[in-house]
Each structure stands twice: as C-alpha cells, then as structure tokens.
Motif scaffolding. Sequence first.
Motif, short mmCIF file in Angstrom:
data_model
loop_
_atom_site.label_atom_id
_atom_site.label_comp_id
_atom_site.label_asym_id
_atom_site.label_seq_id
_atom_site.Cartn_x
_atom_site.Cartn_y
_atom_site.Cartn_z
N UNK A 211 86.10 -18.64 52.91
CA UNK A 211 85.13 -18.56 51.82
C UNK A 211 84.00 -19.59 51.90
N UNK A 212 84.07 -20.50 52.85
CA UNK A 212 83.05 -21.53 52.96
C UNK A 212 81.76 -21.00 53.56
N UNK A 213 80.70 -21.77 53.38
CA UNK A 213 79.40 -21.40 53.93
C UNK A 213 79.48 -21.25 55.44
N UNK A 214 80.20 -22.17 56.09
CA UNK A 214 80.31 -22.12 57.55
C UNK A 214 80.88 -20.82 58.04
N UNK A 215 81.98 -20.36 57.43
CA UNK A 215 82.61 -19.11 57.86
C UNK A 215 81.69 -17.92 57.62
N UNK A 216 80.99 -17.91 56.49
CA UNK A 216 80.11 -16.79 56.18
C UNK A 216 78.96 -16.68 57.17
N UNK A 217 78.41 -17.83 57.56
CA UNK A 217 77.33 -17.81 58.55
C UNK A 217 77.85 -17.35 59.90
N UNK A 218 79.03 -17.85 60.28
CA UNK A 218 79.61 -17.45 61.57
C UNK A 218 79.90 -15.96 61.61
N UNK A 219 80.45 -15.42 60.53
CA UNK A 219 80.74 -13.99 60.48
C UNK A 219 79.46 -13.18 60.59
#
Length: 235
Positions: A211-219
């Motif tokens: 749910x973090x910003x990092x994961x969302x950008x990576x996805x």
Amino acid sequence: MDEPVTLSDLVNRVTRLHPDGDALVHLSDAVVMSELIGDVADQLVGYFVDAARKSGVTWAEIGSAMGVTRQAAQKRFVHKAAAAGMLAVGALDPATFDRFTPRARAVITASQEEARAAGHDYLGTEHLVLGLLSQPAGLAAKFLLEKTTPEQLRAAMEEVLGPRGDNAPEHIPYTPRGKKSVELSLLEAQRLGHQYVGTEHLLLGVLAEQHGVGAKVLLGLGVERRGVEEWLAAQ
C-alpha cells in the motif's frame, strides 16, 4: 468491532511462508512474525496514548485505563508520545540490521539521504525505492534497470512525492509503511531460505507491503513481486 485475528489465522500465515519447511523453519518464522505483531501492538496502544495526552488526559488516568500505574504508563510511552506521536515511527531496532549485507545497509543510508534531499521529515517507501538506485551492483537495482531507467523511476516517483519541507530533522523517522517494509524484508529473506538480507529483499519488502507509495510506483512501472522472485531464481 471486527473479529480479532485468531491463533488459527496466524498459524496459517506462518505455515504459508514455507509450506515445505520443517518444524524449526516454522518456529523461526513464528518468532519473526511474533516480533512484528508485538511491535504493531505497541504502536497501536502508543497511538491512542498520544491521542489521549493531546486531549488533556493525565498519565494517572491513562495508567488507570491500561490497568497499570501512572509510573508504568509513563515509563512505557512518555518518550514515544513526546517524539511526534505514533504517526511517524522512529528508529528501527538496531538488531533489525544484523543480517543486512553492506549493500543493503548502504541502501538504508541512501534512503535517508533521499528523504533529506527532498526536504521531507519522514522516511517512506518512496525513499527506500530511490535508495535502491544507489547500489547499481545490487540485485534490486539490476532487476529495476531491466524494467526501467533511473531517470524514469525518479520522474515517476517525483509525481507522487509529498510536499517539500524546509527543515528535515537530523534523525528522520520512518513512516509506519516504511518501517514495515524494512521489517518485511527479513521475512522475505527467510521465505526464500536466505540467511542474509540483501537489496533484493528490501525490494521485495516494499512490494510485500503493497500500500505504500513505493509499491504503487513500482507496480505502475511493471515491477511485480512474482516477477522479482522469478528473476532471482534464474540468477
């Protein structure tokens, strides 16, 4: 109130980490998970202790509500409540980094510098992802560079970064999701049967948090947990 997490839920979650593991593997996984649960439980209580203090409740009243003495409540929470509350989790337990490789530790340091350079008074998953780029010889960066470029990743991250602050503190605290991602990297290493935590596990930790910003950008860039695992298995 929703149904609380049951022992059966936790047992099932531990056994799913290593379905073919023996009793000692499951025990090791359970110890790590219990530490994470204990930490989250402490954060939960601490959050509401901080809220109570901000509303004018005394330490004596807080202790009474917790079933402990005023002194015991203060001893447990006074330093945490005074340190900007529980919305920004401070330092991780130093023992967390015992199994980190030099490159993984360098990523942690670089993520702090990324937060400082952005003028942020918190360290989130977005800073951890950018920190991975500081170690181009690390497995995480090698994988990322097969999916994107440093320039593209930074550009995508800058679109979602929080507003710049004027004065980043000397010791930048982790956000809850940033802290959880680092802690999950240990579980990811264990799940893969590794005795160390490398940059690849930090990447998996960010993706596991989801749910973090990092994961969302990576996805958004096509970087998925399964793809990382398959790539690692082929190395």
